[in-house]
Design a protein around this motif. Structure first.
Motif, PDB file in Angstrom:
ATOM      1  N   GLN A 104      35.864  44.368  34.776  1.00 35.15           N
ATOM      2  CA  GLN A 104      35.914  45.638  35.476  1.00 35.15           C
ATOM      3  C   GLN A 104      36.309  45.418  36.934  1.00 35.15           C
ATOM      4  O   GLN A 104      35.525  44.888  37.722  1.00 35.15           O
ATOM      5  CB  GLN A 104      34.544  46.332  35.408  1.00 35.15           C
ATOM      6  CG  GLN A 104      34.183  46.866  34.042  1.00 35.15           C
ATOM      7  CD  GLN A 104      35.000  48.087  33.664  1.00 35.15           C
ATOM      8  OE1 GLN A 104      35.440  48.847  34.520  1.00 35.15           O
ATOM      9  NE2 GLN A 104      35.216  48.267  32.374  1.00 35.15           N
ATOM     10  N   LYS A 105      37.517  45.807  37.284  1.00 35.58           N
ATOM     11  CA  LYS A 105      37.980  45.604  38.658  1.00 35.58           C
ATOM     12  C   LYS A 105      37.073  46.303  39.666  1.00 35.58           C
ATOM     13  O   LYS A 105      36.824  45.788  40.755  1.00 35.58           O
ATOM     14  CB  LYS A 105      39.409  46.128  38.793  1.00 35.58           C
ATOM     15  CG  LYS A 105      40.415  45.394  37.912  1.00 35.58           C
ATOM     16  CD  LYS A 105      41.795  46.003  38.027  1.00 35.58           C
ATOM     17  CE  LYS A 105      42.780  45.286  37.107  1.00 35.58           C
ATOM     18  NZ  LYS A 105      44.144  45.883  37.170  1.00 35.58           N
ATOM     19  N   SER A 106      36.558  47.466  39.287  1.00 38.03           N
ATOM     20  CA  SER A 106      35.747  48.247  40.215  1.00 38.03           C
ATOM     21  C   SER A 106      34.404  47.587  40.525  1.00 38.03           C
ATOM     22  O   SER A 106      33.754  47.936  41.520  1.00 38.03           O
ATOM     23  CB  SER A 106      35.505  49.649  39.646  1.00 38.03           C
ATOM     24  OG  SER A 106      34.811  49.565  38.398  1.00 38.03           O
ATOM     25  N   GLU A 107      33.955  46.645  39.672  1.00 38.96           N
ATOM     26  CA  GLU A 107      32.645  46.027  39.871  1.00 38.96           C
ATOM     27  C   GLU A 107      32.707  44.667  40.553  1.00 38.96           C
ATOM     28  O   GLU A 107      31.665  44.071  40.842  1.00 38.96           O
ATOM     29  CB  GLU A 107      31.938  45.872  38.523  1.00 38.96           C
ATOM     30  CG  GLU A 107      31.488  47.183  37.922  1.00 38.96           C
ATOM     31  CD  GLU A 107      30.572  47.006  36.733  1.00 38.96           C
ATOM     32  OE1 GLU A 107      29.963  47.990  36.298  1.00 38.96           O
ATOM     33  OE2 GLU A 107      30.466  45.853  36.228  1.00 38.96           O
ATOM     34  N   ARG A 108      33.913  44.186  40.827  1.00 42.53           N
ATOM     35  CA  ARG A 108      34.020  42.835  41.373  1.00 42.53           C
ATOM     36  C   ARG A 108      33.358  42.712  42.744  1.00 42.53           C
ATOM     37  O   ARG A 108      32.744  41.693  43.058  1.00 42.53           O
ATOM     38  CB  ARG A 108      35.477  42.411  41.413  1.00 42.53           C
ATOM     39  CG  ARG A 108      36.039  42.219  40.016  1.00 42.53           C
ATOM     40  CD  ARG A 108      37.485  41.782  40.006  1.00 42.53           C
ATOM     41  NE  ARG A 108      37.994  41.781  38.625  1.00 42.53           N
ATOM     42  CZ  ARG A 108      39.196  41.420  38.271  1.00 42.53           C
ATOM     43  NH1 ARG A 108      40.061  41.022  39.184  1.00 42.53           N
ATOM     44  NH2 ARG A 108      39.568  41.441  37.004  1.00 42.53           N
ATOM     45  N   ALA A 159      37.381  40.242  46.559  1.00 40.13           N
ATOM     46  CA  ALA A 159      35.950  40.528  46.385  1.00 40.13           C
ATOM     47  C   ALA A 159      35.095  39.416  46.965  1.00 40.13           C
ATOM     48  O   ALA A 159      34.065  39.680  47.605  1.00 40.13           O
ATOM     49  CB  ALA A 159      35.637  40.721  44.906  1.00 40.13           C
ATOM     50  N   THR A 186      33.370  39.447  35.113  1.00 40.96           N
ATOM     51  CA  THR A 186      33.617  40.847  34.764  1.00 40.96           C
ATOM     52  C   THR A 186      35.100  41.128  34.617  1.00 40.96           C
ATOM     53  O   THR A 186      35.921  40.564  35.333  1.00 40.96           O
ATOM     54  CB  THR A 186      33.034  41.796  35.824  1.00 40.96           C
ATOM     55  OG1 THR A 186      33.319  43.149  35.434  1.00 40.96           O
ATOM     56  CG2 THR A 186      33.651  41.549  37.189  1.00 40.96           C
ATOM     57  N   GLN A 233      42.428  40.228  43.243  1.00 41.60           N
ATOM     58  CA  GLN A 233      41.282  41.123  43.407  1.00 41.60           C
ATOM     59  C   GLN A 233      39.964  40.358  43.464  1.00 41.60           C
ATOM     60  O   GLN A 233      39.047  40.744  44.186  1.00 41.60           O
ATOM     61  CB  GLN A 233      41.266  42.150  42.285  1.00 41.60           C
ATOM     62  CG  GLN A 233      42.418  43.144  42.400  1.00 41.60           C
ATOM     63  CD  GLN A 233      42.445  44.130  41.257  1.00 41.60           C
ATOM     64  OE1 GLN A 233      42.051  43.786  40.141  1.00 41.60           O
ATOM     65  NE2 GLN A 233      42.908  45.333  41.509  1.00 41.60           N
ATOM     66  N   ALA A 293      30.775  43.726  48.350  1.00 40.34           N
ATOM     67  CA  ALA A 293      30.104  44.993  48.610  1.00 40.34           C
ATOM     68  C   ALA A 293      28.812  44.752  49.389  1.00 40.34           C
ATOM     69  O   ALA A 293      28.137  43.735  49.207  1.00 40.34           O
ATOM     70  CB  ALA A 293      29.800  45.703  47.287  1.00 40.34           C
ATOM     71  N   THR A 338      30.525  47.793  31.587  1.00 34.42           N
ATOM     72  CA  THR A 338      29.996  47.970  32.939  1.00 34.42           C
ATOM     73  C   THR A 338      28.656  47.242  33.062  1.00 34.42           C
ATOM     74  O   THR A 338      28.091  46.773  32.067  1.00 34.42           O
ATOM     75  CB  THR A 338      29.808  49.455  33.280  1.00 34.42           C
ATOM     76  OG1 THR A 338      28.787  50.011  32.414  1.00 34.42           O
ATOM     77  CG2 THR A 338      31.116  50.223  33.079  1.00 34.42           C
TER      78      THR A 338
END
Length: 332
Positions: A217-221, A290, A215, A286, A295, A309
C-alpha cells in the motif's frame, strides 16, 4: 544536327525520368506488412558490406540503389555499427537515416520493486537480447566491475524499466541501475529530516528496503516508516518478518514459524536491535521517500487487517486487541 538535338533531348528526358524514379524509390516503403526485421551492421564495414548484411538478414532493399543513395547524400561513411530493426513502412531514405543516427533496436528489461538482487541477476541472465558478460562474476566481482564503493550489492540497484540496444552488455544495465539508485538516494538524503536516527544514507537505504517489503500500500509507507523510526529511537527491536525471511535464505519454505523468529541471524530483528546489516530488497522511489520523510506518528505497532491495509497502535494493549480482531478475521 537535328538528330543530335533529338539525342540530347532524349538523354535529358531519360535522366529526368531516372532521377524521378530514383526519388520515388527512395521515398517508397520497403515493406508494407509483416513483422519487423532484425539485422546487425558489424563494426568497421563500409556501406557496400553493410547493405549486403541487411539483404542477407532479409531486408528487401535494392543494394545498388541503396549504395547510390548513401553516396549521393554524402552519408556513406557515417553508418554506425549496431543492431537494428526494420519496421513496416520504412522507406530507404528513413532506413539510411536510422543507420546514420544509430537508432538501434530498443529492448527493455524491468527490475521490479521489492526484488532481491538475486532475482535481478536471474532476470538479466534470462533476457535473450542481452549480452551475458556477468554470469561468471561473483557479486563482489560485479560490484568492482561497475566501480562501486560497496561490496554487498543488495538494495543498491534502482528498480525500473531499462531500455537498451539488442546485444548490449548486462554490465551496462547494472551500471545504469546502480547509478540511478545512488542518485535517488542522494536526492532523498539531501531533503531528509535531520532528526532521523540514520548515521548515513546507507542506513536510510536499509530502512527503505524494509518498508518496500512490509507493505504494497503506497499510502501506508509513510506510517510504516514512522513506526520503525519510533522503534529505532526508543531502542525497541524492529521485529519485521521480511528481514527474518531474508536472513533465512534458502531455508525459508513459505511460512515463518516461531522457531524461525527465535533463531538468531544477522537479519533477525526479533533477536537483535537496530537495523539489519544490509538492505533486504531493491526499494523504489516511494519507499526511499518514506524512509527519509516518515509520517509524524506516535504509533509503535501495526498489524494487517487482511484487506491489504494495516491497523496502527500506539501501545501494546491496543496492538494486542487489534491482533486478536484481525487475525481471527483472517483465520490466523
Amino acid at each position: 544536327m537535328a538528330f543530335i538535338k533529338k539525342l540530347v533531348v532524349t538523354g535529358v528526358i531519360v535522366s529526368i525520368a531516372a532521377v524521378a524514379g530514383f526519388s520515388y524509390w527512395a521515398k517508397s516503403p520497403l515493406t508494407t506488412d509483416g513483422p519487423a526485421i532484425d539485422f546487425t551492421i558489424d563494426p568497421g564495414v563500409g556501406v557496400g558490406v553493410a547493405t549486403q548484411q541487411m539483404v542477407k538478414a532479409g531486408v528487401p532493399v535494392n543494394p545498388q540503389l541503396f549504395n547510390i543513395l548513401a553516396r549521393v547524400t554524402g552519408e556513406a561513411g557515417r553508418i554506425k555499427a549496431g543492431s537494428y530493426e526494420l519496421k513496416p513502412n520504412t522507406t530507404p531514405r528513413n532506413l539510411l537515416r536510422q543507420l546514420v543516427r544509430g537508432e538501434f533496436a530498443q529492448e527493455a528489461v524491468t527490475i521490479v520493486e521489492g526484488w532481491t538482487f538475486k532475482q535481478m541477476r536471474t532476470a538479466l541472465a534470462a533476457h535473450e537480447r542481452l549480452r551475458h558478460d556477468t554470469v561468471k562474476l561473483s557479486d563482489d566481482e560485479l560490484m568492482r566491475k561497475i566501480s562501486s564503493e560497496y561490496t554487498n550489492p543488495e538494495g543498491l540497484f534502482f528498480p525500473d524499466t531499462y531500455l537498451f540496444a539488442k546485444g548490449s552488455s548486462e554490465l551496462a544495465i547494472y551500471k545504469q541501475a546502480h547509478q540511478a539508485m545512488l542518485n535517488h538516494l542522494k536526492a532523498a538524503w539531501e531533503t531528509r529530516d535531520p532528526s532521523l536516527p540514520y548515521k548515513n544514507p546507507y542506513e536510510a537505504l536499509i530502512m527503505a528496503s524494509i518498508i518496500e517489503k512490509e507493505t504494497g500500500q503506497k499510502s501506508e509507507r509513510g506510517m510504516i516508516a514512522g513506526v520503525f523510526v519510533n522503534r529505532l529511537r526508543t531502542g525497541m527491536m524492529l521485529q519485521t518478518d521480511p528481514a527474518v525471511i531474508y536472513g533465512m535464505g534458502e531455508r525459508f519454505g513459505g511460512d515463518i514459524r516461531k522457531k524461525d523468529l527465535q533463531t538468531d541471524t544477522p537479519y533477525n530483528t526479533y533477536t537483535r536491535t537496530g537495523l539489519p546489516p544490509t538492505p533486504i530488497s531493491l526499494p523504489g522511489v516511494q519507499s526511499l521517500a518514506a524512509a527519509l520523510a516518515p509520517a509524524k506518528t506516535q504509533a509503535l505497532y501495526f498489524v494487517s487487517r487482511g484487506d491489504g491495509t494495516s491497523h496502527f497502535s500506539e501501545n501494546l494493549n491496543e496492538h494486542n486487541r487489534a491482533v486478536n480482531q484481525y487475525q481471527r478475521r483472517t483465520g490466523k
